[in-house]
Scaffold this active site. Structure first.
Site, PDB file in Angstrom:
ATOM      1  CG  HIS A 116       5.707  -5.052  -4.849  1.00 39.70           C
ATOM      2  ND1 HIS A 116       5.741  -5.895  -3.702  1.00 39.70           N
ATOM      3  CD2 HIS A 116       4.269  -5.098  -5.226  1.00 39.70           C
ATOM      4  CE1 HIS A 116       4.637  -6.493  -3.247  1.00 39.70           C
ATOM      5  NE2 HIS A 116       3.613  -5.857  -4.217  1.00 39.70           N
TER       6      HIS A 116
ATOM      7  CD  GLU B 156      11.123  -4.169  -2.974  1.00 39.87           C
ATOM      8  OE1 GLU B 156      11.087  -4.079  -1.650  1.00 39.87           O
ATOM      9  OE2 GLU B 156       9.777  -4.129  -3.481  1.00 39.87           O
TER      10      GLU B 156
ATOM     11  CB  CYS C 230       6.816  -8.694   0.021  1.00 35.50           C
ATOM     12  SG  CYS C 230       6.932  -8.708  -1.691  1.00 35.50           S
TER      13      CYS C 230
ATOM     14  CB  CYS D  83      10.379  -8.026  -3.842  1.00 35.35           C
ATOM     15  SG  CYS D  83       8.803  -7.309  -4.389  1.00 35.35           S
TER      16      CYS D  83
END
Length: 153
Positions: free
Chosen positions: A54, A56, A83, A86
């Site tokens: 992701h 992040e 999320c 992350c």
């Protein structure tokens, strides 16, 4: 401080646009420490065949490598609310603050853009170490439009 937060959050939103241009999910992130951008991230998990890639997590991995250590005192700027994966990666890397520009919606969770409707603020309170969480709505409309545009492709 809010102006700096907006400035760096703008960079995360720009990363989300870059992510879409590269064929990824519309999410972007920037790690900042001592007023300097340490790393930037895009969400290319679908291209890299890596569900952990992701925006992040990729920005935090790069920042840890550059700093040769953890991210105490650093801020993670995320175009979308992180999320759970992350958020918890932020916890493990030592991120002190997360600033995000678009809240998770139930619709996003139903489309599996999130693991569910878990609230990171509630989870944060139960963690051993709390991360300062800051939502700045200035870019929410822009991010929701980017997500809709991405969905239509």
């Amino acid at each position: 401080m809010r102006n700096n937060d907006k400035k760096f959050l703008r960079k995360a939103v720009d990363q989300a646009k870059k992510s879409v241009e590269l064929g990824g999910f519309p999410a972007g992130a920037v790690v900042v420490k001592n007023g300097k951008i340490i790393s930037k991230g895009v969400s290319l998990g679908n291209i890299l065949h890596d569900p952990t890639s992701h925006a992040e997590t990729s920005s935090m991995r790069e920042a840890c490598k550059k700093l040769k250590g953890y991210l105490e005192g650093a801020t993670l700027y995320a175009s979308l609310e992180p999320c759970l994966m992350c958020f918890e990666a932020s916890n493990w890397t030592g991120v002190s603050k997360i600033v995000y520009g678009c809240k998770k919606t139930e619709e996003m969770a139903k489309k599996n853009y999130y693991e569910g409707v878990n609230e990171i603020r509630k989870i944060n309170k139960k963690n051993n170490r709390q991360i300062e969480l800051k939502y700045i709505p200035d870019f929410e409309k822009e991010m929701l439009t980017l997500v809709k545009k991405w969905e239509s492709k």
